[in-house]
Design an enzyme around this catalytic site. Structure first.
Site, mmCIF file in Angstrom:
data_model
loop_
_atom_site.group_PDB
_atom_site.id
_atom_site.type_symbol
_atom_site.label_atom_id
_atom_site.label_comp_id
_atom_site.label_asym_id
_atom_site.label_seq_id
_atom_site.Cartn_x
_atom_site.Cartn_y
_atom_site.Cartn_z
ATOM 1 N N ASP A 1 0.846 -1.196 0.000
ATOM 2 C CA ASP A 1 0.000 0.000 0.000
ATOM 3 C C ASP A 1 0.886 1.252 0.000
ATOM 4 O OD1 ASP A 1 -3.223 0.542 0.937
ATOM 5 O OD2 ASP A 1 -1.816 2.222 1.077
ATOM 6 N N ILE A 2 0.501 2.240 -0.786
ATOM 7 C CA ILE A 2 1.302 3.466 -0.921
ATOM 8 C C ILE A 2 1.260 4.304 0.363
ATOM 9 C CG2 ILE A 2 -0.488 5.033 -1.803
ATOM 10 C CD1 ILE A 2 1.533 5.804 -4.032
ATOM 11 N N GLN B 1 -14.528 2.913 1.371
ATOM 12 C CA GLN B 1 -13.815 2.407 0.199
ATOM 13 C C GLN B 1 -13.471 3.593 -0.691
ATOM 14 O OE1 GLN B 1 -16.090 -0.310 -2.218
ATOM 15 N NE2 GLN B 1 -14.370 -0.761 -3.587
ATOM 16 N N SER B 2 -12.189 3.755 -1.004
ATOM 17 C CA SER B 2 -11.776 4.898 -1.819
ATOM 18 C C SER B 2 -11.395 4.505 -3.244
ATOM 19 C CB SER B 2 -10.613 5.639 -1.157
ATOM 20 O OG SER B 2 -9.484 4.793 -1.041
ATOM 21 N N HIS C 1 -10.394 -4.992 -3.487
ATOM 22 C CA HIS C 1 -9.044 -5.250 -2.984
ATOM 23 C C HIS C 1 -9.122 -5.651 -1.527
ATOM 24 C CE1 HIS C 1 -10.002 -0.970 -2.570
ATOM 25 N NE2 HIS C 1 -9.276 -0.974 -1.464
ATOM 26 N N HIS D 1 -7.103 -5.586 1.903
ATOM 27 C CA HIS D 1 -5.987 -5.081 2.707
ATOM 28 C C HIS D 1 -5.501 -6.217 3.611
ATOM 29 C CE1 HIS D 1 -6.825 -0.621 2.207
ATOM 30 N NE2 HIS D 1 -8.024 -1.089 1.920
ATOM 31 N N ASN E 1 -12.827 -2.830 2.638
ATOM 32 C CA ASN E 1 -13.709 -1.685 2.828
ATOM 33 C C ASN E 1 -14.721 -1.650 1.678
ATOM 34 O OD1 ASN E 1 -12.325 -0.745 5.135
ATOM 35 N ND2 ASN E 1 -10.772 0.216 3.843
HETATM 36 P P1 AMP Z 1 -9.740 1.671 0.238
HETATM 37 O O1 AMP Z 1 -9.822 3.014 0.891
HETATM 38 O O2 AMP Z 1 -10.180 0.533 1.106
HETATM 39 O O3 AMP Z 1 -10.451 1.673 -1.102
HETATM 40 O O4 AMP Z 1 -8.207 1.372 -0.014
HETATM 41 C C1 AMP Z 1 -7.493 1.906 -1.076
HETATM 42 C C2 AMP Z 1 -6.059 1.793 -0.710
HETATM 43 O O5 AMP Z 1 -5.295 1.935 -1.903
HETATM 44 C C3 AMP Z 1 -5.557 2.848 0.262
HETATM 45 O O6 AMP Z 1 -5.024 2.221 1.414
HETATM 46 C C4 AMP Z 1 -4.497 3.605 -0.525
HETATM 47 O O7 AMP Z 1 -3.413 4.006 0.261
HETATM 48 C C5 AMP Z 1 -4.105 2.571 -1.573
HETATM 49 N N1 AMP Z 1 -3.571 3.105 -2.811
HETATM 50 C C6 AMP Z 1 -4.091 4.086 -3.586
HETATM 51 N N2 AMP Z 1 -3.313 4.292 -4.668
HETATM 52 C C7 AMP Z 1 -2.296 3.400 -4.582
HETATM 53 C C8 AMP Z 1 -1.164 3.108 -5.391
HETATM 54 N N3 AMP Z 1 -0.920 3.783 -6.538
HETATM 55 N N4 AMP Z 1 -0.305 2.157 -4.981
HETATM 56 C C9 AMP Z 1 -0.529 1.489 -3.836
HETATM 57 N N5 AMP Z 1 -1.582 1.692 -3.043
HETATM 58 C C10 AMP Z 1 -2.450 2.649 -3.395
#
Ligand code: AMP
Length: 114
Positions: free
Chosen positions: A30-31, A94-95, A100, A102, A87
């Site tokens: 995760d970034i 969920q963003s 996915h 975690h 999420n």
């Molecule tokens: P969610 O909020 O559950 O949808 O999780 C999305 C996750 O994706 C978050 O923890 C972000 O930090 C991660 N994320 C977003 N863009 C990237 C990326 N380019 N590389 C790795 N992780 C990412």
């Protein structure tokens, strides 16, 4: 999907710190890690979220958990413990609308989540 960030990671158009890949899934760090171990296990097929899983996706989800079981051993948290989180939707915060999983570990994780 052309505008999906995780589809772009799957295709290699956006770089990632990849730790695993096979025909069905990719896993990368995760970034914005929330724990010493924080990886995402992502089906390559674009599924927006749990609500969008279709009949026939059971094997894919089962495969994801098989990959998680392998990766937590490799990452050294299988015995200490970890959490798998999906999420979903607005209340779930969920963003990224591409399913996915975690995987968080390497520290004591509080419960209940916020
Ligand atoms: P969610 O909020 O559950 O949808 O999780 C999305 C996750 O994706 C978050 O923890 C972000 O930090 C991660 N994320 C977003 N863009 C990237 C990326 N380019 N590389 C790795 N992780 C990412």
């Amino acid at each position: 999907m052309s505008d999906c960030i995780f589809c772009k990671i799957v295709s290699g158009d956006i770089p990632s710190k990849k730790i695993y890949e096979d025909e069905q899934v990719i896993a990368f760090h995760d970034i914005n890690p929330q724990a010493p171990v924080h990886i995402l296990v992502v089906p390559k097929k674009h599924v927006s979220g749990v609500n969008e899983l279709a009949a026939g996706d059971e094997a894919l989800v089962g495969h994801v958990y098989g990959v998680i079981a392998r990766l937590v051993r490799e990452l050294g948290v299988a015995e200490s413990g970890y959490r798998v989180v999906v999420n979903s939707g607005a209340d779930g915060q969920q963003s990224v609308p591409h399913l996915h999983f975690h995987v968080l570990g390497g520290r004591l994780l509080s419960w209940p989540p916020g």
